[in-house]
Design a protein around this motif. Structure first.
Motif, PDB file in Angstrom:
ATOM      1  N   GLU A  37      14.857  -6.375  -2.497  1.00 21.98           N
ATOM      2  CA  GLU A  37      15.307  -6.505  -3.881  1.00 21.98           C
ATOM      3  C   GLU A  37      14.183  -6.233  -4.874  1.00 21.98           C
ATOM      4  OE1 GLU A  37      16.898 -10.399  -4.212  1.00 21.98           O
ATOM      5  OE2 GLU A  37      18.346 -10.144  -2.577  1.00 21.98           O
ATOM      6  N   ILE A  38      12.950  -6.150  -4.385  1.00 26.31           N
ATOM      7  CA  ILE A  38      11.816  -5.909  -5.284  1.00 26.31           C
ATOM      8  C   ILE A  38      11.839  -4.460  -5.755  1.00 26.31           C
ATOM      9  CG2 ILE A  38       9.305  -5.932  -5.513  1.00 26.31           C
ATOM     10  CD1 ILE A  38       9.192  -7.978  -3.298  1.00 26.31           C
ATOM     11  N   ARG A  39      11.747  -4.264  -7.040  1.00 25.89           N
ATOM     12  CA  ARG A  39      11.700  -2.917  -7.609  1.00 25.89           C
ATOM     13  C   ARG A  39      10.238  -2.553  -7.881  1.00 25.89           C
ATOM     14  NH1 ARG A  39      15.851  -1.927 -12.360  1.00 25.89           N
ATOM     15  NH2 ARG A  39      15.041   0.161 -11.944  1.00 25.89           N
ATOM     16  N   LEU A  40       9.583  -2.062  -6.852  1.00 24.32           N
ATOM     17  CA  LEU A  40       8.180  -1.678  -6.981  1.00 24.32           C
ATOM     18  C   LEU A  40       8.065  -0.387  -7.791  1.00 24.32           C
ATOM     19  CD1 LEU A  40       6.929  -2.461  -3.373  1.00 24.32           C
ATOM     20  CD2 LEU A  40       6.394  -3.715  -5.455  1.00 24.32           C
ATOM     21  N   PRO A  41       6.870  -0.113  -8.338  1.00 29.85           N
ATOM     22  CA  PRO A  41       6.685   1.083  -9.180  1.00 29.85           C
ATOM     23  C   PRO A  41       7.022   2.378  -8.436  1.00 29.85           C
ATOM     24  CG  PRO A  41       4.845  -0.422  -9.422  1.00 29.85           C
ATOM     25  CD  PRO A  41       5.650  -0.926  -8.270  1.00 29.85           C
ATOM     26  N   GLN A  42       7.469   3.341  -9.190  1.00 35.16           N
ATOM     27  CA  GLN A  42       7.716   4.679  -8.655  1.00 35.16           C
ATOM     28  C   GLN A  42       6.442   5.505  -8.780  1.00 35.16           C
ATOM     29  OE1 GLN A  42      11.174   5.658 -11.176  1.00 35.16           O
ATOM     30  NE2 GLN A  42      12.421   5.636  -9.315  1.00 35.16           N
ATOM     31  N   ILE A  43       6.239   6.422  -7.851  1.00 34.06           N
ATOM     32  CA  ILE A  43       5.063   7.287  -7.856  1.00 34.06           C
ATOM     33  C   ILE A  43       5.550   8.730  -7.887  1.00 34.06           C
ATOM     34  CG2 ILE A  43       2.908   7.899  -6.679  1.00 34.06           C
ATOM     35  CD1 ILE A  43       3.147   5.225  -5.154  1.00 34.06           C
ATOM     36  N   ALA A  44       5.429   9.371  -9.034  1.00 30.43           N
ATOM     37  CA  ALA A  44       5.960  10.729  -9.210  1.00 30.43           C
ATOM     38  C   ALA A  44       4.816  11.736  -9.363  1.00 30.43           C
ATOM     39  CB  ALA A  44       6.869  10.785 -10.435  1.00 30.43           C
ATOM     40  N   TRP A  45       4.892  12.820  -8.617  1.00 28.87           N
ATOM     41  CA  TRP A  45       3.918  13.920  -8.723  1.00 28.87           C
ATOM     42  C   TRP A  45       4.098  14.616 -10.044  1.00 28.87           C
ATOM     43  CZ3 TRP A  45       4.663  19.195  -9.332  1.00 28.87           C
ATOM     44  CH2 TRP A  45       3.544  19.998  -9.146  1.00 28.87           C
ATOM     45  N   MET A  46       2.975  14.967 -10.711  1.00 30.94           N
ATOM     46  CA  MET A  46       3.033  15.657 -11.989  1.00 30.94           C
ATOM     47  C   MET A  46       2.523  17.099 -11.862  1.00 30.94           C
ATOM     48  SD  MET A  46       1.611  12.592 -14.461  1.00 30.94           S
ATOM     49  CE  MET A  46       1.622  13.642 -15.934  1.00 30.94           C
ATOM     50  N   SER A  47       1.285  17.262 -11.405  1.00 32.28           N
ATOM     51  CA  SER A  47       0.689  18.592 -11.288  1.00 32.28           C
ATOM     52  C   SER A  47      -0.551  18.508 -10.410  1.00 32.28           C
ATOM     53  CB  SER A  47       0.325  19.149 -12.672  1.00 32.28           C
ATOM     54  OG  SER A  47      -0.676  18.333 -13.272  1.00 32.28           O
ATOM     55  N   CYS A  48      -1.080  19.664 -10.030  1.00 22.84           N
ATOM     56  CA  CYS A  48      -2.309  19.726  -9.246  1.00 22.84           C
ATOM     57  C   CYS A  48      -3.277  20.716  -9.893  1.00 22.84           C
ATOM     58  CB  CYS A  48      -2.033  20.141  -7.801  1.00 22.84           C
ATOM     59  SG  CYS A  48      -1.190  18.885  -6.814  1.00 22.84           S
ATOM     60  N   GLN A  49      -4.564  20.542  -9.590  1.00 20.83           N
ATOM     61  CA  GLN A  49      -5.573  21.470 -10.105  1.00 20.83           C
ATOM     62  C   GLN A  49      -5.419  22.834  -9.447  1.00 20.83           C
ATOM     63  OE1 GLN A  49      -9.389  19.586  -9.443  1.00 20.83           O
ATOM     64  NE2 GLN A  49      -9.334  18.532 -11.419  1.00 20.83           N
ATOM     65  N   VAL A  82       0.854  -1.188   0.000  1.00 21.33           N
ATOM     66  CA  VAL A  82       0.000   0.000   0.000  1.00 21.33           C
ATOM     67  C   VAL A  82       0.890   1.238   0.000  1.00 21.33           C
ATOM     68  CG1 VAL A  82      -1.765   1.307   1.259  1.00 21.33           C
ATOM     69  CG2 VAL A  82      -1.837  -1.193   1.236  1.00 21.33           C
ATOM     70  N   ALA A  83       0.503   2.241  -0.799  1.00 21.94           N
ATOM     71  CA  ALA A  83       1.216   3.520  -0.818  1.00 21.94           C
ATOM     72  C   ALA A  83       0.216   4.634  -0.559  1.00 21.94           C
ATOM     73  CB  ALA A  83       1.908   3.739  -2.162  1.00 21.94           C
ATOM     74  N   GLU A  84       0.531   5.484   0.392  1.00 18.39           N
ATOM     75  CA  GLU A  84      -0.319   6.638   0.708  1.00 18.39           C
ATOM     76  C   GLU A  84       0.408   7.950   0.444  1.00 18.39           C
ATOM     77  OE1 GLU A  84      -1.463   6.011   4.750  1.00 18.39           O
ATOM     78  OE2 GLU A  84      -2.737   4.276   4.280  1.00 18.39           O
ATOM     79  N   THR A  85       1.655   7.851  -0.042  1.00 16.86           N
ATOM     80  CA  THR A  85       2.449   9.030  -0.383  1.00 16.86           C
ATOM     81  C   THR A  85       3.137   8.786  -1.726  1.00 16.86           C
ATOM     82  OG1 THR A  85       4.531   8.297   0.622  1.00 16.86           O
ATOM     83  CG2 THR A  85       2.926   9.363   2.078  1.00 16.86           C
ATOM     84  N   ASP A  86       3.674   9.870  -2.298  1.00 16.84           N
ATOM     85  CA  ASP A  86       4.486   9.702  -3.503  1.00 16.84           C
ATOM     86  C   ASP A  86       5.924   9.406  -3.104  1.00 16.84           C
ATOM     87  OD1 ASP A  86       5.605  12.104  -2.698  1.00 16.84           O
ATOM     88  OD2 ASP A  86       4.526  13.321  -4.166  1.00 16.84           O
ATOM     89  N   ASP A  87       6.819   9.389  -4.081  1.00 20.36           N
ATOM     90  CA  ASP A  87       8.215   9.055  -3.783  1.00 20.36           C
ATOM     91  C   ASP A  87       8.888  10.066  -2.870  1.00 20.36           C
ATOM     92  OD1 ASP A  87       8.074   6.771  -5.305  1.00 20.36           O
ATOM     93  OD2 ASP A  87       8.908   7.691  -7.118  1.00 20.36           O
ATOM     94  N   GLU A  88       8.356  11.278  -2.817  1.00 16.63           N
ATOM     95  CA  GLU A  88       8.934  12.328  -1.976  1.00 16.63           C
ATOM     96  C   GLU A  88       8.364  12.311  -0.564  1.00 16.63           C
ATOM     97  OE1 GLU A  88      11.429  14.133  -3.081  1.00 16.63           O
ATOM     98  OE2 GLU A  88      11.285  13.052  -4.993  1.00 16.63           O
ATOM     99  N   GLY A  89       7.410  11.407  -0.302  1.00 15.29           N
ATOM    100  CA  GLY A  89       6.816  11.329   1.025  1.00 15.29           C
ATOM    101  C   GLY A  89       5.625  12.242   1.235  1.00 15.29           C
ATOM    102  N   THR A  90       5.128  12.878   0.158  1.00 21.15           N
ATOM    103  CA  THR A  90       3.966  13.766   0.252  1.00 21.15           C
ATOM    104  C   THR A  90       2.681  12.950   0.102  1.00 21.15           C
ATOM    105  OG1 THR A  90       5.249  15.560  -0.757  1.00 21.15           O
ATOM    106  CG2 THR A  90       2.848  15.814  -0.701  1.00 21.15           C
ATOM    107  N   PRO A  91       1.687  13.122   0.990  1.00 19.01           N
ATOM    108  CA  PRO A  91       0.441  12.356   0.885  1.00 19.01           C
ATOM    109  C   PRO A  91      -0.210  12.511  -0.486  1.00 19.01           C
ATOM    110  CG  PRO A  91       0.551  13.472   2.996  1.00 19.01           C
ATOM    111  CD  PRO A  91       1.713  13.990   2.195  1.00 19.01           C
ATOM    112  N   LEU A  92      -0.739  11.415  -1.001  1.00 22.69           N
ATOM    113  CA  LEU A  92      -1.399  11.422  -2.304  1.00 22.69           C
ATOM    114  C   LEU A  92      -2.681  12.233  -2.240  1.00 22.69           C
ATOM    115  CD1 LEU A  92      -0.890   7.659  -3.244  1.00 22.69           C
ATOM    116  CD2 LEU A  92       0.439   9.631  -4.049  1.00 22.69           C
TER     117      LEU A  92
END
Length: 218
Positions: A206-218, A103-113
């Protein structure tokens, strides 16, 4: 009886009355202290149990980037608070023979989704027979959308360069693989690996799970 004798008798009676009052007051204080001790003990017991159950997801957890999982949550080794939390939520964790859920509740930078923002989820092949990714509200409910697309799996996600994939999340429709989020509401991503050799937590780093990168906000 002389005046002196009467005085002595009166003082003796007053002393006895004072002793009786002191004993009675001592009993009242003892009862009060016992009741106070019981109330505090019960309160601490209930409070600690409540905190433990509501924070059971923080016990026996391991992390990979923004993703976290509980490999022992459904095993016989699961702590009683985790079991109570699952019973309270009505949730059913994957068995160790079935796979593992991250489960991920933040992006790669640690900011809540944030549902009002766009995020790019990127990854490649993973050590599992099949994997799935789902977007849900913080209470676990799926987000309603016209396309009724609630997630992707390794068999239907679009591939880039043969093995890589990219999924965009956001409140507005986006080209390519897209998952809808609700504007101004937090959300989480659930990534499940089925029939993986790392279900027990061995080699999870060793698992390379997906990265979650912020793009933009409304």
């Amino acid at each position: 009886m002389t005046a002196f004798s009467e005085k002595v008798a009166t003082e003796a009676e007053d002393a006895l009355d004072l002793n009786d009052r002191n004993r009675e007051l001592g009993r009242v204080r003892l009862i009060r202290d016992i009741i106070l001790f019981i109330v505090v003990a019960v309160g601490l017991g209930i409070g600690s149990s409540y905190l433990a159950i509501n924070n059971a997801d923080k016990l026996a957890v391991f992390k990979v980037g923004p993703w976290h999982a509980w490999p022992d949550a459904s095993s016989p080794k699961a702590n009683p608070y985790s079991k109570a939390d699952q019973a309270r939520r009505g949730s059913l964790m994957l068995g160790s023979a079935e796979g593992i859920a991250f489960v991920a509740e933040t992006d790669d930078e640690g900011t809540p989704l944030d549902g009002g923002c766009q995020y790019r989820i990127t990854g490649s092949e993973l050590p599992a027979r099949i994997w799935t990714v789902t977007l849900a509200n913080m209470n676990g409910t799926l987000v309603e959308n016209p396309s009724e697309r609630f997630g992707y799996h390794s068999q239907n996600v679009a591939r880039i360069n043969g093995s890589e994939f990219e999924i965009v999340t956001g409140p507005d429709v986006s080209g390519g693989d897209w998952l809808k989020s609700e504007a101004n509401k937090p959300f989480k991503l659930i990534f499940r690996l089925y029939e993986t050799p790392h279900a027990s937590g061995d080699g999870y780093s060793e698992i390379r799970l997906p990265q979650i990168a912020w793009m933009s906000c409304q």
